[in-house]
Write an enzyme that holds these catalytic residues in place. Structure first.
Site, PDB file in Angstrom:
ATOM      1  N   ARG A  66       0.820  -1.215   0.000  1.00  0.00           N
ATOM      2  CA  ARG A  66       0.000   0.000   0.000  1.00  0.00           C
ATOM      3  C   ARG A  66       0.852   1.262   0.000  1.00  0.00           C
ATOM      4  O   ARG A  66       0.507   2.258  -0.626  1.00  0.00           O
ATOM      5  CB  ARG A  66      -0.946   0.006   1.201  1.00  0.00           C
ATOM      6  CG  ARG A  66      -2.048  -1.006   1.079  1.00  0.00           C
ATOM      7  CD  ARG A  66      -3.056  -0.857   2.209  1.00  0.00           C
ATOM      8  NE  ARG A  66      -3.951  -1.986   2.253  1.00  0.00           N
ATOM      9  CZ  ARG A  66      -5.078  -2.078   1.547  1.00  0.00           C
ATOM     10  NH1 ARG A  66      -5.438  -1.099   0.748  1.00  0.00           N
ATOM     11  NH2 ARG A  66      -5.845  -3.141   1.648  1.00  0.00           N
ATOM     12  N   LEU A  94      -7.227   3.793   1.871  1.00  0.00           N
ATOM     13  CA  LEU A  94      -6.020   4.635   1.940  1.00  0.00           C
ATOM     14  C   LEU A  94      -5.520   4.675   3.387  1.00  0.00           C
ATOM     15  O   LEU A  94      -6.305   4.854   4.317  1.00  0.00           O
ATOM     16  CB  LEU A  94      -6.343   6.054   1.456  1.00  0.00           C
ATOM     17  CG  LEU A  94      -6.718   6.157  -0.027  1.00  0.00           C
ATOM     18  CD1 LEU A  94      -7.279   7.535  -0.339  1.00  0.00           C
ATOM     19  CD2 LEU A  94      -5.515   5.846  -0.920  1.00  0.00           C
ATOM     20  N   HIS A 110     -20.102   7.699   1.344  1.00  0.00           N
ATOM     21  CA  HIS A 110     -20.283   6.303   1.747  1.00  0.00           C
ATOM     22  C   HIS A 110     -21.777   5.992   1.736  1.00  0.00           C
ATOM     23  O   HIS A 110     -22.578   6.792   2.233  1.00  0.00           O
ATOM     24  CB  HIS A 110     -19.703   6.083   3.153  1.00  0.00           C
ATOM     25  CG  HIS A 110     -19.784   4.660   3.593  1.00  0.00           C
ATOM     26  ND1 HIS A 110     -18.952   3.687   3.074  1.00  0.00           N
ATOM     27  CD2 HIS A 110     -20.607   4.025   4.455  1.00  0.00           C
ATOM     28  CE1 HIS A 110     -19.260   2.522   3.618  1.00  0.00           C
ATOM     29  NE2 HIS A 110     -20.257   2.697   4.461  1.00  0.00           N
ATOM     30  N   THR A 142     -10.351  10.426   7.401  1.00  0.00           N
ATOM     31  CA  THR A 142      -9.293  10.279   8.405  1.00  0.00           C
ATOM     32  C   THR A 142      -8.719   8.872   8.212  1.00  0.00           C
ATOM     33  O   THR A 142      -9.288   8.071   7.465  1.00  0.00           O
ATOM     34  CB  THR A 142      -9.864  10.433   9.833  1.00  0.00           C
ATOM     35  OG1 THR A 142     -10.843   9.412  10.036  1.00  0.00           O
ATOM     36  CG2 THR A 142     -10.482  11.803  10.047  1.00  0.00           C
ATOM     37  N   GLN A 174     -29.803   9.983  -4.165  1.00  0.00           N
ATOM     38  CA  GLN A 174     -29.566  10.992  -3.122  1.00  0.00           C
ATOM     39  C   GLN A 174     -28.089  11.348  -3.011  1.00  0.00           C
ATOM     40  O   GLN A 174     -27.741  12.482  -2.678  1.00  0.00           O
ATOM     41  CB  GLN A 174     -30.096  10.498  -1.771  1.00  0.00           C
ATOM     42  CG  GLN A 174     -31.595  10.413  -1.711  1.00  0.00           C
ATOM     43  CD  GLN A 174     -32.248  11.723  -2.133  1.00  0.00           C
ATOM     44  OE1 GLN A 174     -31.999  12.775  -1.560  1.00  0.00           O
ATOM     45  NE2 GLN A 174     -33.079  11.651  -3.168  1.00  0.00           N
TER      46      GLN A 174
END
Ligand code: GAR
Length: 197
Positions: A66, A94, A110, A142, A174
């Site tokens: 990563r 991330l 989300h 975060t 939405q």
């Protein structure tokens, strides 16, 4: 001067399109870059056709490293002088190494009413739990997954006979309303949460 926005995605990019379409006229931001970890992502082709700069950083050659993947992301991002990153269906986690320098300047959408249903399969889990209400959340990113200050939420009813697919479609409509509203306010420096309806 307009804020420069990078939008990260992994798929079709319907949220990216809603964001791009919103950034016109007196909007305080403009799209500067659309970046994907998937070369064939539909959103990349659309953005390119719109004349927006695009970058692809395929995560697969990094084989789970990563830090190396995120270093490549940062390198491709740097020349675009971006002020705000919007994650919009970007399906890679991330880590703090990438997120921390962008703290307060990176948003995510989300498909659940956070703090409920972090992670994947949100709609199936909400249905299995017998929820009567679902929705989506825009939040600051975060290092903790699907965490961070909430900047906006939109609610939809769960209807009898709903499947994960039908609920996802209702929520996605939405998302296309909420994310542009939040980005506009955020780019103006206003972080008060937007609650819809
Ligand atoms: C959206 O529903 C977004 O909320 C979700 O992926 C979809 C992307 O659709 N994001 C996540 O699940 C992030 N963990 P889009 O490519 O059409 O915008």
């Amino acid at each position: 001067m307009s804020k420069r926005v990078a939008i990260f995605l992994s798929g079709g990019g319907s949220n990216m399109r809603a964001l791009v379409r919103s950034m016109t006229g007196d909007h305080p931001a403009r799209p500067a870059l659309v970046l994907s970890n998937v070369a064939g992502a539909g959103g990349i082709a659309w953005a390119g056709a719109e004349g927006i700069a695009t970058e692809v950083v395929d995560h697969r050659p990094f084989r789970g490293d990563r830090a190396a993947f995120e270093a490549a992301l940062a390198e491709r991002l740097a020349p675009h002088a971006v002020d705000i990153i919007c994650l919009a269906g970007f399906m890679r986690v991330l880590t703090a190494g990438f997120v921390t320098p962008w703290r307060g300047r990176m948003l995510n959408i989300h498909p659940s009413l956070l703090p409920r249903y972090r992670g994947l399969d949100t709609h199936a889990r909400a249905l299995a739990a017998g929820e009567t209400e679902a929705g989506c959340t825009v939040h600051e990113v975060t290092p903790a997954l699907d965490d961070g200050p909430i900047l906006g939420q939109a609610r939809v009813p769960v209807l009898p006979g709903d499947t994960a697919r039908s609920l996802a479609a209702r929520v996605l409509e939405q998302e296309h309303v909420l994310y542009p509203l939040v980005l506009r306010r955020f780019a103006e420096g206003d972080r008060r949460p937007v609650m819809l309806p």
